[in-house]
Every structure is written in C-alpha cells, then in structure tokens.
Scaffold this motif. Sequence first.
Motif, mmCIF file in Angstrom:
data_model
loop_
_atom_site.group_PDB
_atom_site.id
_atom_site.type_symbol
_atom_site.label_atom_id
_atom_site.label_comp_id
_atom_site.label_asym_id
_atom_site.label_seq_id
_atom_site.Cartn_x
_atom_site.Cartn_y
_atom_site.Cartn_z
ATOM 1 N N ALA A 1 0.835 -1.204 0.000
ATOM 2 C CA ALA A 1 0.000 0.000 0.000
ATOM 3 C C ALA A 1 0.866 1.248 0.000
ATOM 4 O O ALA A 1 0.571 2.228 -0.711
ATOM 5 C CB ALA A 1 -0.925 -0.012 1.213
ATOM 6 N N GLN A 2 1.943 1.247 0.776
ATOM 7 C CA GLN A 2 2.838 2.406 0.803
ATOM 8 C C GLN A 2 3.540 2.588 -0.542
ATOM 9 O O GLN A 2 3.735 3.716 -1.005
ATOM 10 C CB GLN A 2 3.876 2.243 1.920
ATOM 11 C CG GLN A 2 3.291 2.193 3.315
ATOM 12 C CD GLN A 2 2.434 3.401 3.625
ATOM 13 O OE1 GLN A 2 2.797 4.535 3.317
ATOM 14 N NE2 GLN A 2 1.290 3.168 4.236
ATOM 15 N N ALA A 3 3.904 1.483 -1.163
ATOM 16 C CA ALA A 3 4.555 1.578 -2.471
ATOM 17 C C ALA A 3 3.587 2.127 -3.515
ATOM 18 O O ALA A 3 3.969 2.937 -4.369
ATOM 19 C CB ALA A 3 5.069 0.203 -2.896
ATOM 20 N N GLN B 1 -6.717 4.567 -6.149
ATOM 21 C CA GLN B 1 -8.027 4.006 -5.825
ATOM 22 C C GLN B 1 -7.928 2.533 -5.488
ATOM 23 O O GLN B 1 -8.635 2.040 -4.615
ATOM 24 C CB GLN B 1 -8.998 4.232 -6.978
ATOM 25 C CG GLN B 1 -9.586 5.646 -6.987
ATOM 26 C CD GLN B 1 -10.599 5.852 -8.080
ATOM 27 O OE1 GLN B 1 -10.312 5.620 -9.247
ATOM 28 N NE2 GLN B 1 -11.789 6.300 -7.714
ATOM 29 N N SER B 2 -7.039 1.819 -6.162
ATOM 30 C CA SER B 2 -6.897 0.394 -5.872
ATOM 31 C C SER B 2 -6.282 0.160 -4.497
ATOM 32 O O SER B 2 -6.568 -0.848 -3.841
ATOM 33 C CB SER B 2 -6.039 -0.279 -6.953
ATOM 34 O OG SER B 2 -4.664 -0.002 -6.775
ATOM 35 N N ALA B 3 -5.428 1.074 -4.044
ATOM 36 C CA ALA B 3 -4.759 0.923 -2.747
ATOM 37 C C ALA B 3 -5.531 1.567 -1.608
ATOM 38 O O ALA B 3 -5.191 1.358 -0.435
ATOM 39 C CB ALA B 3 -3.351 1.535 -2.814
ATOM 40 N N LEU B 4 -6.564 2.342 -1.932
ATOM 41 C CA LEU B 4 -7.258 3.116 -0.904
ATOM 42 C C LEU B 4 -7.794 2.263 0.245
ATOM 43 O O LEU B 4 -7.623 2.637 1.412
ATOM 44 C CB LEU B 4 -8.383 3.935 -1.544
ATOM 45 C CG LEU B 4 -9.096 4.916 -0.612
ATOM 46 C CD1 LEU B 4 -8.118 5.967 -0.077
ATOM 47 C CD2 LEU B 4 -10.249 5.605 -1.340
ATOM 48 N N PRO B 5 -8.452 1.126 -0.011
ATOM 49 C CA PRO B 5 -8.944 0.322 1.130
ATOM 50 C C PRO B 5 -7.845 -0.058 2.113
ATOM 51 O O PRO B 5 -8.076 -0.073 3.325
ATOM 52 C CB PRO B 5 -9.550 -0.911 0.454
ATOM 53 C CG PRO B 5 -9.931 -0.435 -0.914
ATOM 54 C CD PRO B 5 -8.858 0.540 -1.296
ATOM 55 N N ASP B 6 -6.655 -0.345 1.615
ATOM 56 C CA ASP B 6 -5.539 -0.680 2.499
ATOM 57 C C ASP B 6 -5.050 0.557 3.249
ATOM 58 O O ASP B 6 -4.789 0.502 4.452
ATOM 59 C CB ASP B 6 -4.381 -1.282 1.694
ATOM 60 C CG ASP B 6 -4.735 -2.624 1.077
ATOM 61 O OD1 ASP B 6 -5.521 -3.370 1.693
ATOM 62 O OD2 ASP B 6 -4.245 -2.911 -0.023
ATOM 63 N N LEU B 7 -4.908 1.659 2.540
ATOM 64 C CA LEU B 7 -4.406 2.884 3.172
ATOM 65 C C LEU B 7 -5.345 3.379 4.266
ATOM 66 O O LEU B 7 -4.897 3.966 5.252
ATOM 67 C CB LEU B 7 -4.208 3.972 2.118
ATOM 68 C CG LEU B 7 -3.100 3.701 1.082
ATOM 69 C CD1 LEU B 7 -3.166 4.707 -0.049
ATOM 70 C CD2 LEU B 7 -1.725 3.728 1.747
ATOM 71 N N LEU B 8 -6.634 3.137 4.105
ATOM 72 C CA LEU B 8 -7.587 3.568 5.130
ATOM 73 C C LEU B 8 -7.400 2.822 6.442
ATOM 74 O O LEU B 8 -7.877 3.279 7.494
ATOM 75 C CB LEU B 8 -9.026 3.365 4.625
ATOM 76 C CG LEU B 8 -9.440 4.221 3.419
ATOM 77 C CD1 LEU B 8 -10.863 3.897 2.996
ATOM 78 C CD2 LEU B 8 -9.302 5.706 3.738
#
Length: 1013
Positions: A719-721, A743-750
């Motif tokens: 997610a950080q990458a 947008q694809s990483a947003l669920p993880d970043l949240l």
Amino acid sequence: MSTLTADEIRRALHENRNLPHGAARNAQAEALTAAAEVCGDTGVYRAALINQIDSYEYSAERSRMVVPFARLLQEYDRDPSAFGPGDAHSLFWRFKWVSGQIISSPDVPISSVTGYLDDMEKRYRIAGYSERAVRQSEYFLADAIGDDERAERAMAQWRAADRDEMSDCHACETNSQGVFWATKGEHAKAIEVWEPVLSGEQTCMEEPHRVLARSLLPLLRLGRTDEARSHHLRGYRMARGKESLLRAIGQHIEFCALTGNEARGVEILAEHGAHLRPLVDVKTQLDFYAGVLVLLRRLIELGHGGDPTVPYEGSAHTVEELHGVLRAEALDIARRFDVRNGTTRVSERLTERLSRAPLADTLPLGVRSAALPQPAGPAPAAAPAPVPVSAAEFSGLVEQARVARDTGHPGADGLWAEVVVRVSALPEPDVHPLLLAEVAEHRALTAARAGAPDAAELLTAVRDGYRALERAERAALAQLRLASAAAQAGAPPEEVRTLLAAGLRAAEALDPAEPLRARRIAVAELSALRLEPYLRSAEAARDHGHENEHGRDHGHDHGQEHGQEHEHDHEHGHGLLVAELSSFVSSYGQTLPDLASEAEEMLGRLALSQGDTERALELLASAADRAVGAGRPWQAADSLVLRAGVLLSLGRPEEAEAAARSGLEHSAEVTDAEEQGLVRLTLADVLLRGRGAAAEAAEHALAAAHWFDQAGLAADGGAQARLMLAQAYARDGRTADAAEVLQSALPDLLEHGEGQAVSARDFLGNLLRDLRESRGAAEQFLLAADLVKDWEDPRPQAGFAQAAADCLSDAGLSDEAVAAYRRALELRRLTGDAVVSEVRILRSLAWLGMREEVTEETVAAARVLMDEAAEVLEAALKAGDAEDPELLSELAQTWHQLAQVLDRLVGSRAPEDAGESHGGVVLSPAAVEALRLEEIQLWERAAALYAGLGPEYLQDRFQCVNNAAWTDHELGRPEAGAARMSALLEEVESLPEGTVPEWVVPQARRILTNLTA
C-alpha cells in the motif's frame, strides 16, 4: 406517449439526450419516435429519428440504427426540400454509421451491403461530398470479408481522398488506419499512426479510449511494457462501465490474461458481468467474448477451472463451464459471419485470438488486485522428478550450496532446497551421512523460520547428528540456534539465556586448531548481544505485570519511584549494550569484518534511537563498507537503506540518493522479497522528495509494490509503495494513472491510521478534481471531512468541506454545494483566520443562488452575499495591514464579480416588445441605466485597486476597464469607453519593455477601433 404534443416531444427529446447511454435511453428514444410519427409534425419526427440513431450509436445496440435510418432516408427521398442544411448534414453524416453496422451484421447479405455502399457513393457524389468516407466504408467491408487486395486499394484511396465535412473525425480515422497496420503485424507502424490520438492531439467522444485498448498488445510485442501498462491504467479508467466500449473492455481483459495479471482480469470481468449476455450488436458481443475467453482459458490452464465465476443468464457457472458456453456462442457468431461473407476470415481471426500465448510472465501494473484463490478440486499432482544429473554435477551443486551457506549468501536456501529435492530421490544408503545431516539442518532451519512447533526438536536432532559425525563446529552452531528458536517461540528469558550460554560453551570447547572456532565464539557473543534487548524488555513486561497484580495498594509515590528505576535500568542497559557492541567491533573488526559489520549496524540503530543521527550515519556507513570489504555486499543493503532514510530526513537528498542507489546495487543478490521491496521504496522516496525525478521514482515504486505483493505484504508495504507510485505518476503528469493506482490501494491505506486515511482521501480527491470527475472528488473530500470532524482544529474540516462544495458545484449539484459551502463557512468563521476562504465561499454562494434562475430576487440575494464579502475584507484590512495585496486583490475581485452579477440581471431582461410568457426580468429603462452605471462604478473601483497592486494584476485590471468601456458604449457614450481604454493603453505603452504581456497592446487597439467604429 402517443398523445404528446410537438412541444412536449421536443422537451422530452432534450431530456433523452442528457440520459446515460444504454438500454433505458434507447427504449425511451424509440417511444418518442413513435409519438413523433403520430403527432404529425415532420420536423419533430426527423429529430426523433436522429435522436434514436444517436442513442443506438453509443450503446450495445448499434445495429438497431439501420431501421430508423432507413425511415429517415425515406423522409429525405419523399421531400428533400424539407431538410434544412443541418438536417441534411445529419442524414449524410449517419450514412457512415449505418454502413459500419450493416457490415457488422451477419444477417445482412453481402449483396445488400454492396448495394448500400453503391447508393452511399452515388448520393455523396450528387451532394458534392468527397469519396473519402465511401472508401473508408469500402475498406471496412473488404477487411471483414477477407479481400485483402481490395482492402489495400480502398485504404490507399481513403487516405488520398480530400477531407471534407463528411469525413470522420481525425481521431476515429486515425484509429481505423492504425488497425490496418496492426492486423498486418506491423506493430511499430500502427503505434506511429495512432500517436496523435495517444498523445491527446486528436480526441473525440470515444477516443483515445478505443486506441488505448487497441495499442496494448502491439506495445507488448514491441517490448514497450511501460507504455502498455500506462495505456491499460488510463484506458480502462476511460472505458470502464461504458456499454458502447465493450470491445475495448474485452481488450483490457485479454491484456491482463496475457501479462500474468489474471486476478486483475477477473476483477474487470466482474465489473462488466452484466453485459456477458447475447447482445443485439453481435460483432460487439463477439469481440467482448473473445477477450473474456482468453482470460477464462488462462484460468483453466492455471488450475482454476473449477472456481466459481460471474453468473451468465442468471445462472451460476464455474470458469470451465462459462468458457464452454461463451466459446460455443462466439464460434457460432463467427460461423454466421463466414456464411454471409463466403470466407473464413472471422473464424480464423477468432481462433488466432483465442490461442494467443502469454506475452509476459508477470507485468506489474501497480494496481492492487486480490490474489487468485488456491486452485480448487483435487490436490495437484506430485512435482515431476528432477532431471537426472551426473555425479560430478551433483557434487558441484552440493559444494556450491555449502559455500553459499558458509558465506551467508542469500541464495543458499534456494541451493539447499534443490539439494534436498535431489537427495530425496536417492536411496538413503547412497547419500553420505554428512550430506544427510546438512539436509536435516536445512529442514530444521526452514521450520524454525516458519515458527514450527517442532523446530527445537529438529534442531536438537541436527546438533546430535553432527556430534555423532564428530562435526563439532556444526554442532556448536546448531546448539546456538536453539536459543534463537526458543526466543522466537516466546520462551522465558532465563531459558533463552541458558541456551545462549550453552552455545557459547560449545563454541569455546572447539579444538583450538579448528579454523572456525573464533567465528563460532564471535557468533555466539553477537547472538547474545542481539537478543539481550528483547530479553530485557520481556523481563520488564513480566515484572510490570506482577506489579499490576500485587502492588495496587503501594500508592502513587512508589509507582513513580519504580518508574524512575525502570528508566534508570533502561539507560544503564542501553549504555552497557553500546559498550559491549563497541568492544565486539574492536575485537573482531580485522579478523571477522562481516560480523563486525552486523554489530556496527546495531550500534547505528541504537544511536538513532538516542537521537544521535550523525553518529548513526557514521556507523551505518562503516557497517556497509565492512560488509562490502568482506565480500558480502548483500549484507550492506540494510545499512545503506536505513542511512538513506536518515539523510533524507536531515535534508541531504544528494547523499541520500547515493546511499539508496548503493543499497539497490548491493541488493542484487538478495532473495528476500520484503527487503527487495524496501530498498526500492526507499530509493523511490529519495528520488521523489529529493530532486523530483518522478519518472524514475515511479519505476522503483512499481517494482517495490510487486515485491511487497510477492512477500504477502500487499496491504502493508504494498500500500505504501502504491501511494508512492501514485505520487510519482501525479508529479509526472500521469494523473489518470495515479488515480487508478491510488483508488486500488485506498482500502488498504484507510487501515493505516486516521492521518494516512485523511491524506489518501485528500490526494485522491485532488486527482479526481484534476480529471474533472467532480462527483468522485466531492465524495472523497466529504469523507475526509467526516474523518476530521472531531479534531480540535476545525480548519482541516473547513478546507475539505469547501473543496467538496467546489466540486459539487462543478458537478451541477447546487443544493448539495450550498449545504457544503454553508458548513465550510461556519467552520471558517470559528477560526477567524481564513478571511480569503470565507470571502470566496460567500461569492460562490452568490453565484449558486442564480444558477437556476436570474430574477430580481435571486440577484438581490447575491448582492447581499457579495456586499458581505466586501465588508469582511474591508474589516480585515482595517484591523491588519491596510496594504495587504492578497486582501486588496480579493476586494477588487469581489467588486468585479458584483458588477458581473448586476450585468446578468440586465442581460436576462425581457425584450421591450415581449409578451407576458417570455419569462425574462421586466426592467424599466431607468432601472437598466441605473444598473449599468453601478456596474461601471464597481469596475472603476476594482480597476483602481488592481492598478495600485502593480503590473502582475494588469490582466485583471484590463478586464475591468474593458467591461466598463463596453458598458459605456451600451449607454450610448462610446467616447467615454474609448477614453478609458486610451488612458490604459497610454499607460502600458510607457512601461518598460517586458513588463506588459504581448497581447495587451494589440488587444487594446482592437477594442478602441471597435468602440469608435
């Protein structure tokens, strides 16, 4: 609907044109055509037919346009004079659309298609149009039926013919002409032809959407993988959810299937599963199905044939079942075309497409995709037996594995895994006992790293096995590893220390002549030093637990005293550890530099924990140098990556980049996926935050995301990458790519804490705003505002509410925008330090109040808000710096906009001879004159303020003077307006060269000429 009047049908047609493309819009368009036919107004009937054709064109029912077009053509043949220039143009323009549809309809005989094209050619010639569009349609037919010679000729004639008003738009023509070269296998030529569309020079309603999808496989075949990746990210974003672009969706699915991104392909298929059904436009159905079938075939090959997939016709299917159904339907459609065409062209192309082999093992896309599940069904077959090798080759493999193990090479595990496989295939009596012991050691270490419950038992057996073989140096190492396994299993500190002591005694007991005795002793000492901080923390946690359980009645003072003791013990322990590690480095720096390197890295981390960054940097650099000097460059990677991060935090980007690049270079042989991800993520961060090298930073962030995914850390490091990748793409101007990745990483970043959740939503909101996806942007800003609503500082919430309001306004959601602006205004006023933001909100509210209707009432309300904005600014100027340029420019802008508000009122007035039904504002001549004079006064005041702010505000001042001058003209006093502009022109001509933009003087002279004409 048959009882509708002509006016009602006109209004309904206008509403229908604003509906989303698809079956619902088409059905309503059909009903309106039926109503128009009944109402008797031929003009309305023609408009309804054109609307119906246009509705079909951008849906999956394109082939249905043939019928309404035939009816429109009948109307033209019946009475050409009834068709005005616009109607006639619409008719002839849609000839091309229909020609494409009858070519793409297998039920229309070739003789009818040819007759239609002949008729089109004759009509175009009589109407005076170029043959360009006719030759384009002829090319489509020749290509479809497999007449390649005719296709070549038609293409040449198409390109040679003059462009005119019947020619397709540049973007659509470029699309088709590039496909001509792609189908010939000349991929570089196709990309060259498509370049104006791909670069954005040529665009239309469906371009570059289609060309981006078409370019994917040619780019892969040319090895231009980064462009292919970008075209997928950008192109799929543009095509997603659009029914008329199902062919492009199929191409994106196929691209994923052929690049090792089957999971991504499954996600895209799921998003468009509702369109996986028999379609009216069978050519679209065939092309869409073909892309899906490539994916389904790959899933079957990978062992996922029994997995559930998207429903089809309301029924659940496995991958294999769905593949069978779709393949049969696709082959049937292709057969229908072949029968109609009298050739096998369509079936051949379908077969070739369905049999395509992957073009890349794995092409990281940057977006987050859920991994495919483990293949369902029976357990996979046993791995094939290893290819036999000679005794010499096997002996060489064992020796290579031993050297790698003894030097700590990252590839040692892989070599020993291969040795294990080969040993397992041999009868035990044929294997040397030492090799059997080494194989057992590899298995025990693998179990220990995995935290297996039997790890200690396996290591004990290894130790005993080596003792039995009189290999005391390896038995001593196994004894020491028991301590590490115990610590990993959470054993009590006393037990771990006992095992460490046993490991040290075993090392010290080795024969003084043993070459490895000194290394074994050093490893035991370093292991004890490495584990000691963990053991002390475990003891502290245990003692604290005992205090909580038994010492509740000892009182606060005792607790405070005991806390101070803990702090003292911690400082003492830290100092002792530093001293012991320093002593270790002094003792072994010359003889065992690789171990000294490990100790120095530990010292560097300890220095960092104490805030001594300069000392830490020295130690980390020394640790890396020692590792490289010892012939173990891979060991230097961790120290260099950490050093790069510290240097970056200290604002020393050049040194940070050098350290990060060195870390990447030395990690070449590292096999740990997480470490590979970390070193690349660090370099990406350094490049982006240092010298802003966005393109290269994106390459490393993309690779980092891939490695973190391989390590099973997609939701963490991955997610950080991806966040870093999105930042790099955004910095590089690849906004759509950035939004798709983020947008694809947003669920993880949240899930990474409130601060990162807020930051991610803010970033995504700004990306979507830049892409003019106003609704999506507003949603992100509103969600960010909700996250910060309980923060003590109201300013973040105010900022997000205002940004959301701006986007809601852009999206045409006036009521929602007003609510968001009012909330932002309330929050801004809580802080009292955001005058400019407050004023801009008031002005936005003024304009929103007039969006639906301009009346005296709405203008009066807008005036109140504009006046309030001016009062806020005047109060701020009075209370602070009266010459504040930002506040003065905002005040000028407020007066300017108030004048524009009044101008809107005057402009919306009804004509003097209009009846009561006109709907305009009724203003007396005196009222109009008063408003015009007030406008001039406001523009004069604004221009005066801008004049005092200097040349950088010349454009704003010019606009005010221009507006005032033309308002003078409307009042019948053009000489006053000319005097204003002349005065400004004289002033700017006297300014030093280079001070005034080049356009100002010529524009002022043109205005003067027009004012006095």
